[in-house]
Write a protein that holds these residues in place. Structure first.
Motif, PDB file in Angstrom:
ATOM      1  N   GLU A   1     -13.919  90.029  76.503  1.00 53.10           N
ATOM      2  CA  GLU A   1     -13.015  88.935  76.436  1.00 53.10           C
ATOM      3  C   GLU A   1     -12.572  88.480  77.819  1.00 53.10           C
ATOM      4  N   MET A   2     -12.791  89.246  78.577  1.00 52.31           N
ATOM      5  CA  MET A   2     -12.307  88.817  80.266  1.00 52.31           C
ATOM      6  C   MET A   2     -13.606  87.993  80.791  1.00 52.31           C
ATOM      7  N   ASN A   3     -14.726  88.208  80.119  1.00 56.12           N
ATOM      8  CA  ASN A   3     -15.817  87.700  80.953  1.00 56.12           C
ATOM      9  C   ASN A   3     -16.258  88.324  82.044  1.00 56.12           C
ATOM     10  N   ARG A   4     -16.069  89.616  82.246  1.00 60.20           N
ATOM     11  CA  ARG A   4     -16.352  90.575  83.199  1.00 60.20           C
ATOM     12  C   ARG A   4     -17.886  90.691  83.495  1.00 60.20           C
TER      13      ARG A   4
ATOM     14  N   SER B   1      -0.678  87.868  82.980  1.00 61.83           N
ATOM     15  CA  SER B   1       0.193  86.783  83.105  1.00 61.83           C
ATOM     16  C   SER B   1      -0.397  85.458  82.825  1.00 61.83           C
ATOM     17  N   PRO B   2      -0.242  84.611  81.893  1.00 65.49           N
ATOM     18  CA  PRO B   2      -0.909  83.535  81.489  1.00 65.49           C
ATOM     19  C   PRO B   2      -0.985  82.572  82.345  1.00 65.49           C
ATOM     20  N   ARG B   3      -2.339  81.955  82.768  1.00 66.21           N
ATOM     21  CA  ARG B   3      -2.427  80.896  84.039  1.00 66.21           C
ATOM     22  C   ARG B   3      -2.979  79.685  83.118  1.00 66.21           C
ATOM     23  N   VAL B   4      -2.229  78.526  83.320  1.00 69.84           N
ATOM     24  CA  VAL B   4      -2.537  77.357  82.732  1.00 69.84           C
ATOM     25  C   VAL B   4      -3.865  77.145  83.235  1.00 69.84           C
ATOM     26  N   GLY B   5      -4.783  76.461  82.152  1.00 72.01           N
ATOM     27  CA  GLY B   5      -6.000  76.034  82.374  1.00 72.01           C
ATOM     28  C   GLY B   5      -7.242  77.238  82.309  1.00 72.01           C
ATOM     29  N   THR B   6      -6.842  78.316  82.117  1.00 70.09           N
ATOM     30  CA  THR B   6      -7.780  79.425  81.742  1.00 70.09           C
ATOM     31  C   THR B   6      -7.929  79.792  80.143  1.00 70.09           C
ATOM     32  N   ARG B   7      -9.034  80.234  79.969  1.00 65.67           N
ATOM     33  CA  ARG B   7      -9.409  80.284  78.594  1.00 65.67           C
ATOM     34  C   ARG B   7      -8.441  81.287  77.635  1.00 65.67           C
ATOM     35  N   ALA B   8      -8.061  82.570  78.599  1.00 68.33           N
ATOM     36  CA  ALA B   8      -7.041  83.377  77.980  1.00 68.33           C
ATOM     37  C   ALA B   8      -5.729  83.025  77.777  1.00 68.33           C
ATOM     38  N   ALA B   9      -5.256  81.896  78.038  1.00 61.17           N
ATOM     39  CA  ALA B   9      -3.887  81.351  78.152  1.00 61.17           C
ATOM     40  C   ALA B   9      -3.898  80.814  76.782  1.00 61.17           C
ATOM     41  N   ASP B  10      -5.111  80.425  76.196  1.00 61.63           N
ATOM     42  CA  ASP B  10      -4.890  79.890  74.744  1.00 61.63           C
ATOM     43  C   ASP B  10      -5.062  80.876  73.717  1.00 61.63           C
ATOM     44  N   MET B  11      -5.487  81.935  74.127  1.00 60.69           N
ATOM     45  CA  MET B  11      -5.685  83.191  73.119  1.00 60.69           C
ATOM     46  C   MET B  11      -4.385  83.583  72.481  1.00 60.69           C
ATOM     47  N   GLU B  12      -4.401  84.439  71.285  1.00 59.73           N
ATOM     48  CA  GLU B  12      -3.305  84.595  70.423  1.00 59.73           C
ATOM     49  C   GLU B  12      -3.111  86.077  71.218  1.00 59.73           C
ATOM     50  N   ASP B  13      -1.512  86.342  71.427  1.00 56.27           N
ATOM     51  CA  ASP B  13      -1.150  87.464  72.290  1.00 56.27           C
ATOM     52  C   ASP B  13       0.024  88.046  71.685  1.00 56.27           C
TER      53      ASP B  13
ATOM     54  N   GLY C   1     -14.032  81.053  97.658  1.00 57.08           N
ATOM     55  CA  GLY C   1     -14.111  80.645  96.265  1.00 57.08           C
ATOM     56  C   GLY C   1     -14.675  81.445  95.318  1.00 57.08           C
ATOM     57  N   CYS C   2     -15.048  81.293  94.153  1.00 55.51           N
ATOM     58  CA  CYS C   2     -15.489  82.257  93.217  1.00 55.51           C
ATOM     59  C   CYS C   2     -16.105  81.578  92.144  1.00 55.51           C
ATOM     60  N   ASP C   3     -17.215  81.978  91.484  1.00 54.23           N
ATOM     61  CA  ASP C   3     -18.064  81.402  90.555  1.00 54.23           C
ATOM     62  C   ASP C   3     -17.875  82.219  89.053  1.00 54.23           C
ATOM     63  N   ASN C   4     -17.127  83.236  89.144  1.00 56.47           N
ATOM     64  CA  ASN C   4     -17.270  83.921  88.000  1.00 56.47           C
ATOM     65  C   ASN C   4     -16.430  83.581  86.766  1.00 56.47           C
ATOM     66  N   PHE C   5     -15.369  82.853  87.105  1.00 55.47           N
ATOM     67  CA  PHE C   5     -14.482  82.505  85.756  1.00 55.47           C
ATOM     68  C   PHE C   5     -14.062  83.482  84.725  1.00 55.47           C
ATOM     69  N   CYS C   6     -13.561  84.311  85.301  1.00 54.06           N
ATOM     70  CA  CYS C   6     -12.945  85.511  84.364  1.00 54.06           C
ATOM     71  C   CYS C   6     -11.893  84.761  83.522  1.00 54.06           C
ATOM     72  N   SER C   7     -11.764  85.138  82.252  1.00 54.83           N
ATOM     73  CA  SER C   7     -10.890  84.060  81.575  1.00 54.83           C
ATOM     74  C   SER C   7      -9.531  84.180  81.800  1.00 54.83           C
TER      75      SER C   7
ATOM     76  N   SER D   1     -14.812  93.560  95.850  1.00 55.90           N
ATOM     77  CA  SER D   1     -16.068  93.811  95.261  1.00 55.90           C
ATOM     78  C   SER D   1     -15.676  93.593  93.619  1.00 55.90           C
ATOM     79  N   HIS D   2     -16.681  92.871  93.282  1.00 59.89           N
ATOM     80  CA  HIS D   2     -16.928  92.848  91.571  1.00 59.89           C
ATOM     81  C   HIS D   2     -18.179  93.677  91.288  1.00 59.89           C
ATOM     82  N   PRO D   3     -17.452  94.625  90.344  1.00 56.56           N
ATOM     83  CA  PRO D   3     -18.569  95.655  89.666  1.00 56.56           C
ATOM     84  C   PRO D   3     -19.938  94.941  89.204  1.00 56.56           C
TER      85      PRO D   3
END
Length: 480
Positions: free
Chosen positions: A309-312, A372-384, A191-197, A272-274
């Motif tokens: 914007e990526m929530n890194r 690549s846009p992923r359904v349910g992620t925040r970035a999928a709703d951003m203007e591109d 699992g992961c708790d980071n929720f990158c956008s 590893s996450h920086p």
């Protein structure tokens, strides 16, 4: 687990009884002397590790394995949800099985893994691929015997995804049918708790759960005793390891613990996450006996606005500072990374910051992807607004920059002596293939008897991403 779901499971035999009954049913159903399973894996090393657990359970149920779809009695696709192209490949390959299912109605077709934890994907399989018998997600991999028993006896298609309780469960002791006998994987956390956008992983893999250090050490010890020479520790973010345990422990402390196990082997880890990679981690690597001086540290973008914007949760400067500290402690360290090109709203100037970071660091290898846009992620709703053709041009520019920097890096290795793990014999007669501690491919002449051993190789040239070398006369090299 809901009351209804619990009652349904209670109607089934125990796990052991399911294993026995599936074996009995499949022995009759098999088209050959024994039931044959084909397990095809898409995506990351964690999926590979999951597939080894699936094969281990299938072996318990009497299956042998094949890569030939025509002779398989069960075909199981373990899927990846990280990028759109991987999903398209799965849909295409499942679609290709329609004719085979028509010719062989007894064939069991299953689709599992990350894609199946997404409700819209499971529904598409249900509606568009009626010949698929079994669909299940990442959280119920350990229930394969029960799911197969239900598939074989209920006369219905079976769909299963993890609920809240299973999302927090780590099942130890599952049988594992490992793909290789030299290098292997050990999962340390899920699992992961980071929720990158841009990333769907927390939604399909769940929140972070760590295995106990005792369980990990026991598995690693058994692998070393069995003769494995390279063990790769896996987690979506290994630097978060241990935070959720009753007795918290850091990943660095786990590494030190594993490094004390005697034997001739080496350890790697990913990913590893920086934001969580610390100087303590670097110090542990530098002071260890068995940890490779190789670090996969995804930076994704070299521009601070895009990173936000990526929530890194780190900056370009912080990333480069960590790289500099690691080089100070381990001058021979090799870096690899992941990069996303064309994140929504990224400008060409911001993309150029990524190219400049690649040129500044000098990575041994990169895993590069167009967003690549992923359904349910925040970035999928951003203007591109940037068109795909333009992103492809940027992508090629990045590849050209990486090729030039990698060429310069490998040129500096020519003339050095490298410790190489011999993994296989090349198609070219008399040539062995292996990997350096920096995870670079290395080919050199030598006898087949050296496969599975560490040797010392003098690097003589670098060609097409592969080092060429000469085996030194004192062939084997131990580091116990």
């Amino acid at each position: 687990m809901t009351d209804e779901k619990k009652q349904n499971w209670e109607r089934f035999p125990s796990r052991e009884a399911c294993i026995e009954q599936v074996a009995e049913l499949m022995s009759v159903r098999a088209t050959g002397a024994e039931p044959l399973a084909l397990v095809r894996t898409y995506g990351c090393q964690q999926n590979v590790a999951d597939s080894e657990k699936l094969r281990g359970q299938l072996r318990e149920m009497g299956f042998s394995f094949t890569e030939n779809e025509e002779e398989a009695d069960l075909i199981l696709f373990n899927t990846c949800a990280v990028r759109e192209n991987a999903e398209f490949r799965v849909y295409g390959n499942v679609g290709n099985l329609k004719g085979l299912k028509r010719k062989k109605p007894s064939l069991i077709i299953g689709v599992c893994g990350c894609m199946m934890e997404q409700a819209h994907v499971a529904e598409k399989i249900k509606q568009s691929y009626p010949y698929v018998n079994l669909v299940f997600g990442t959280h119920v991999v350990h229930k394969l015997p029960e799911l197969l028993y239900q598939t074989l006896t209920s006369g219905k298609r079976v769909f299963a995804r993890g609920d809240d309780s299973e999302d927090k469960t780590i099942v130890e002791g599952l049988p594992i049918h490992r793909d290789r006998d030299i290098r292997t994987w050990v999962t340390v956390m899920y699992g992961c708790d980071n929720f990158c956008s841009y990333c769907v992983v927390p939604y399909v893999r769940g929140r972070e759960r760590s295995r106990t250090p005792q369980a990990i050490e026991e598995e690693v010890r058994s692998l070393i005793a069995a003769g494995y020479k390279e063990i790769v520790l896996l987690g979506q973010n290994v630097n978060s390891y241990g935070k959720t345990l009753e007795q918290p422990i850091s990943f660095s402390a786990l590494l030190r613990r594993l490094d004390q196990i005697p034997g001739d082997y080496r350890l790697r880890f990913m990913t590893s996450h920086p934001k969580d990679a610390t100087k303590e981690l670097i110090d542990t690597m530098a002071e260890s006996k068995h940890i490779c001086h190789s670090l996969h540290l995804p930076f994704q973008s070299g521009n601070d606005r895009i990173l936000r914007e990526m929530n890194r949760h780190y900056t370009r400067e912080q990333y480069l500072s960590l790289i500099a500290y690691a080089r100070q402690k381990m001058p021979d360290i090799a870096f690899s990374s992941d990069i996303i090109v064309g994140f929504p709203g990224e400008t060409y100037e911001e993309f150029r910051d990524t190219v400049s970071l690649v040129e500044e660091v000098g990575f041994a290898s990169l895993f590069t992807f167009i967003y690549s846009p992923r359904v349910g992620t925040r970035a999928a709703d951003m203007e591109d607004p940037v068109p795909p053709k333009e992103k492809s041009r940027w992508f090629q520019e990045l590849l050209d920059a990486q090729e030039a920097t990698a060429d310069r890096l490998t040129d500096t290795i020519v003339g050095t002596t490298q410790r190489v793990l011999v993994e296989e014999v090349s198609e070219k007669r008399g040539v062995l293939c292996g990997k350096t501690e920096g995870n670079l491919n290395c080919d050199f002449p030598g006898p087949e008897s050296l496969v599975g051993q560490f040797v010392r190789v003098k690097i003589t040239e670098s060609r097409n991403w592969v080092l060429k070398g000469t085996l030194l006369t004192d062939t084997t090299d131990t580091k116990a």
